[in-house]
Design an enzyme around this catalytic site. Structure first.
Site, PDB file in Angstrom:
ATOM      1  N   LYS A  74      10.015 -11.618  -7.089  1.00  0.00           N
ATOM      2  CA  LYS A  74       9.022 -12.348  -6.292  1.00  0.00           C
ATOM      3  C   LYS A  74       9.276 -12.286  -4.780  1.00  0.00           C
ATOM      4  O   LYS A  74       8.330 -12.369  -4.009  1.00  0.00           O
ATOM      5  CB  LYS A  74       8.944 -13.805  -6.748  1.00  0.00           C
ATOM      6  CG  LYS A  74       8.267 -13.973  -8.099  1.00  0.00           C
ATOM      7  CD  LYS A  74       8.057 -15.423  -8.444  1.00  0.00           C
ATOM      8  CE  LYS A  74       7.407 -15.553  -9.807  1.00  0.00           C
ATOM      9  NZ  LYS A  74       7.118 -16.939 -10.171  1.00  0.00           N
ATOM     10  N   ASP A 110       1.285 -19.303  -7.921  1.00  0.00           N
ATOM     11  CA  ASP A 110       2.139 -20.314  -8.559  1.00  0.00           C
ATOM     12  C   ASP A 110       1.915 -21.691  -7.921  1.00  0.00           C
ATOM     13  O   ASP A 110       1.955 -22.713  -8.605  1.00  0.00           O
ATOM     14  CB  ASP A 110       3.625 -19.956  -8.376  1.00  0.00           C
ATOM     15  CG  ASP A 110       4.075 -18.868  -9.347  1.00  0.00           C
ATOM     16  OD1 ASP A 110       3.455 -18.750 -10.424  1.00  0.00           O
ATOM     17  OD2 ASP A 110       5.040 -18.157  -9.029  1.00  0.00           O
TER      18      ASP A 110
END
Ligand code: NAP
Length: 278
Positions: A74, A110
């Site tokens: 990420k 997210d």
């Protein structure tokens, strides 16, 4: 034989991460493509950190239309994009890659995925504590700041990590064992405690500390009702399970990928069924 019956995908999507054996993303995205009548396919691309450069070179040469990004890429994937959305830049993590005007864009769904069950319930906690100082905690803190929570704490067993994350995300660092002293309106479990396996049955927050009116939000979703949520519920607190975040981020990714809507309730049921949660 009728050639028209052969499925020929016109677009390729996928998820990159390692390990990926447990990923539920191919399930929900392929199902949503099928239901929307889109001839697209979504695959799992397990790749270790040493293979990320090669994979990203492939993304620029092969017709890859979009990717989900998970642990451990990420942060590292940020060096491979042409552009970051403001949110991804602020959070310092990318979980979605898509093309816009020929440029590869890194986004983060997210954060909004985490916020979706809070927004649905109209909850804006005044004081919140996030337990754990890893990648997921980062998205929670960024989300809560965005939501308008004024007192934000990060509590972790490693106080150095809590301090570093608190500084980065504009929160205050706290000890994990001392978290109940805060009496926070919202307590988020962003540790793996409670997950199926060795840590099942464990909670980072003592059962006796829960009060009615508090909200317990567990990022762990297998099992769906963790020890953390069961303790909170028994004390009259509101329980929010981690499936809401998983489905929330997938819905937003699907919109980035296709411009369309993934049926949230159906995705939730599919994941429940895949995990044997009934
Ligand atoms: P991570 O980067 O590994 O961070 C985990 C954090 O938990 C670290 O602060 C770690 O502390 C702490 N921790 C680990 N074991 C602990 C223990 N026994 N006692 C106290 N603290 C402990 O993991 P992550 O990516 O942030 O994920 C955290 C959890 O969220 C996982 O369960 C993951 O499955 C879940 N998650 C769910 C979603 C969703 O969509 N629902 C999305 C992302 C993540 P140390 O650094 O000291 O080890």
């Amino acid at each position: 034989m009728d050639a028209r019956e052969v499925f020929i995908p016109s677009r390729l999507f996928g998820i990159i991460g390692h390990p990926l054996g447990h990923s539920l993303s191919p399930l929900v995205h392929n199902d949503a493509f099928r239901r929307a009548g889109l001839p697209y396919v979504y695959m799992a691309f397990p790749v270790e950190p040493s293979g990320l450069d090669g994979l990203m070179a492939g993304v620029r040469t092969l017709p890859v239309s979009g990717l989900s990004v998970t642990i451990p890429h990420k942060t590292a994937v940020m060096a491979h994009v042409d552009e970051l959305t403001d949110l991804a830049g602020r959070v310092g993590a990318v979980n979605t890659l898509f093309w816009e005007n020929g440029r590869l864009v890194g986004d983060n769904t997210d954060v909004e995925g985490f916020l979706s069950p809070l927004r649905e319930r109209g909850l804006v906690p005044e004081r919140a504590v996030v337990l754990g100082a890893g990648g997921a905690a980062k998205a929670c803190l960024a989300g809560l700041a965005q939501l308008g929570t004024r007192e934000l704490y990060v509590a972790a067993r490693d106080k150095g990590k809590a301090r570093a994350l608190a500084e980065e995300q504009g929160a205050r660092a706290w000890g994990l064992a001392e978290a109940p002293e805060l009496g926070a309106d919202l307590v988020v479990n962003a540790t793996p405690l409670g997950m199926k396996g060795e840590r099942e049955g464990l909670s980072p927050y003592p059962a006796a500390a829960w009060r009615p009116g508090q909200v317990a939000y567990d990022l762990v979703y297998n099992p769906l009702t963790t020890r953390f949520l069961a303790d909170a519920g028994a004390a009259g607190a509101t329980a929010v399970d981690g499936l809401s975040m998983f489905v929330g981020q997938a819905v937003l990714q699907f919109r980035r990928f296709t411009g369309g809507d993934m049926d949230q309730a159906r995705a939730r049921e599919l994941v429940r069924s895949a995990l044997g949660l009934g």
